[in-house]
Design a protein around this motif. Sequence first.
Motif, short mmCIF file in Angstrom:
data_model
loop_
_atom_site.label_atom_id
_atom_site.label_comp_id
_atom_site.label_asym_id
_atom_site.label_seq_id
_atom_site.Cartn_x
_atom_site.Cartn_y
_atom_site.Cartn_z
N GLU A 450 7.35 40.65 -25.28
CA GLU A 450 8.85 41.29 -25.34
C GLU A 450 9.26 40.56 -23.92
OE1 GLU A 450 9.36 45.30 -25.80
OE2 GLU A 450 7.90 45.26 -27.73
N GLY A 451 8.79 39.64 -23.38
CA GLY A 451 9.52 38.88 -22.39
C GLY A 451 9.20 37.41 -21.97
N VAL A 452 9.15 37.06 -20.90
CA VAL A 452 8.71 35.48 -20.63
C VAL A 452 7.53 35.78 -19.60
CG1 VAL A 452 10.95 34.70 -20.96
CG2 VAL A 452 10.59 35.37 -18.68
N LEU A 453 6.72 34.51 -19.51
CA LEU A 453 5.78 34.62 -18.50
C LEU A 453 6.03 34.26 -16.97
CD1 LEU A 453 2.77 33.26 -20.54
CD2 LEU A 453 2.94 35.58 -19.58
N LEU A 454 5.80 35.12 -16.24
CA LEU A 454 6.17 34.88 -14.61
C LEU A 454 4.81 34.55 -14.03
CD1 LEU A 454 9.05 36.98 -14.06
CD2 LEU A 454 9.29 34.59 -14.74
N PRO A 455 4.82 33.71 -12.98
CA PRO A 455 3.56 33.71 -12.16
C PRO A 455 3.41 34.59 -11.10
CG PRO A 455 5.22 32.05 -11.18
CD PRO A 455 5.72 32.96 -12.68
N ILE A 456 2.03 34.79 -10.48
CA ILE A 456 1.88 35.63 -9.31
C ILE A 456 0.97 34.58 -8.62
CG2 ILE A 456 0.48 37.77 -8.71
CD1 ILE A 456 1.00 38.99 -11.47
N ALA A 457 1.53 34.62 -7.42
CA ALA A 457 0.72 33.74 -6.28
C ALA A 457 0.68 34.32 -4.87
CB ALA A 457 1.22 32.30 -6.39
N SER A 458 -0.35 34.72 -4.52
CA SER A 458 -0.25 35.25 -3.02
C SER A 458 -1.53 34.87 -2.46
CB SER A 458 0.28 36.85 -3.00
OG SER A 458 -0.95 37.61 -3.72
N GLY A 459 -1.66 35.00 -1.29
CA GLY A 459 -3.00 34.74 -0.53
C GLY A 459 -2.65 35.33 1.19
N GLY A 460 -3.83 35.28 1.78
CA GLY A 460 -3.73 35.46 3.37
C GLY A 460 -5.19 35.47 3.90
N ILE A 461 -5.07 35.48 5.25
CA ILE A 461 -6.34 35.53 6.10
C ILE A 461 -6.24 37.02 6.79
CG2 ILE A 461 -6.11 33.17 6.12
CD1 ILE A 461 -4.81 33.45 8.96
N VAL A 462 -7.56 37.31 7.23
CA VAL A 462 -7.74 38.39 7.86
C VAL A 462 -8.82 37.82 9.07
CG1 VAL A 462 -8.95 40.73 8.06
CG2 VAL A 462 -7.77 39.82 6.25
N LEU A 463 -8.38 38.10 10.50
CA LEU A 463 -9.19 37.51 11.57
C LEU A 463 -9.54 38.63 12.36
CD1 LEU A 463 -6.65 34.71 12.66
CD2 LEU A 463 -8.57 34.50 11.28
N GLY A 464 -10.83 38.64 12.77
CA GLY A 464 -11.48 39.77 13.47
C GLY A 464 -12.51 40.53 13.10
N ASP A 465 -12.94 41.69 13.75
CA ASP A 465 -14.04 42.51 13.11
C ASP A 465 -13.93 43.79 13.03
OD1 ASP A 465 -16.61 43.39 12.06
OD2 ASP A 465 -17.57 43.02 14.02
N LYS A 466 -14.01 44.33 14.43
CA LYS A 466 -13.67 45.93 14.35
C LYS A 466 -12.12 45.84 14.36
CE LYS A 466 -14.49 50.03 17.04
NZ LYS A 466 -15.02 50.51 18.36
#
Length: 489
Positions: A450-466
């Motif tokens: 009942e709709g149109v297809l839309l994309p999902i696109a995301s990303g990221g980085i995590v730096l460090g430990d504690k």
Amino acid sequence: MKLKNVATQGFLAAMLLQSALAKETEQQVPGLNDLSTPGLKAELAVGFNYDYLRSPLRVDYERARGMFGINIPISIKPSAEMAADLMGNISDNFTDGEYFAPSVAVKQFANTTLQVDVPFYGGVLEWSHMRMMNVKYKNQLGIPNFTYQPDSLPGAGNTENVDISLLLRGNISVPVGFDLGWETMTFGYAYKFKDQFQVALNLSRHYFYVDLLGDVDIDILGNIDVTPIVDGNELEPIPLDPDYSLHNQFDGFYDLKKWTPTIAAAWTPTFREWKTGFQFIGRFGFTEKAHGSLSGGYAIPFFIDPQTFKTEDLSVEYITDNMSEFTNSATDGVEFQTSNDLLWAMPNAYTFGWDIVAEKLNLSYTKFSGDIRMELVDNDFQKGDGEEQKFDTLDVRIGAHVDHMIMLQGHFPWLFFNFGVFAFDVNFGDKEQLISNATKDTKGMVPFGEGVLLPIASGGIVLGDKMQFKVEGHLAPFPAMNTGIIYHF
């Protein structure tokens, strides 16, 4: 006339009054020499918090975790040249010849997230507070200065018996603000046993609100001198001197508090040294009524129709027949009010996931049951002043359809990403599937369900430990930039 919302009432009061003074009067009354182009400053902020989509099963059973995240309020402002090109045809309505070039800025709302996970008796206690979604709009619209001084007035067979000089000056100011928000506070507990099974239960307290505030402020001063002519001789002029200082306000507020559950379960078996996983997450929605009210009104000069906002034909006959009204600065207007409940609905969502690589690469499918809906209807919303009562209808019905979400998610020590598609469409009033109908002949738009297809696109980085620093970018469906700090203790 059917009002779609109370904000439209305020905009119509301003824009149609401006059009009446600038266009209708120009056509009907010769001598309209100078009418200033209106000014418009508007700002729209929209934000969505993607942290809400985090699985309640994705917790650390060994270390406590705290996280603060915030959307970066990136602003986009069209150039003055672009605004002038878009609005150039409207400038024809204004006799000073200036382009109607509004100053408009669109930016991301700075939605915030607070999350705390603490190991507790073999499981993990979860708490979070998120500003889920916000739409904030505000503008400053008006004609700061206009002058209406015709050289002559249309006659009605009696121009030889009276001479009328007319000067009207004034300004119009219409500030309007609209704020829609959704905040969520969640309490939950996840438990793991036999190293293969996980269960989680979250309870979320949702707070929804709609806040609207606007003014229609009109200040008009005038000098109208009616000079009778008898046997060719002018008698003493009769001053009318209309003076209007009209400050009109409308406001409305609706809110809703609602608790909803989320349940989740996971099984992480090992097949011939290949560790995988299967998950189910059920997020339950609701259909509830928000309580509140909308009320207000506006008064305008009597020579402007309060229903259509068209200016009367300011002829000699009209002025002489309404001399007392001009002298007393008579007004006409409209009052409106509703305390009907606003219907708010959120769908159920059922997610089925499979770990291609355990705890690192996951493929999921989410089925939605129901639509996002907001409805406010009142058939006796507006009443005109005077003996003749005119009723109007408030009809706000907005819906969004989301379904068939397919996601590929990756979570690695310093990198994460989300790619997928989902079906989406929008309904407004009696019109359904607006996006599907508008793009059915558009290449690249794929209808689905009942709709149109839309994309999902995301990303990221995590730096460090504690202590970790996170940067996340969302390209689709809603562009956003997010940053935050994660601390393990």
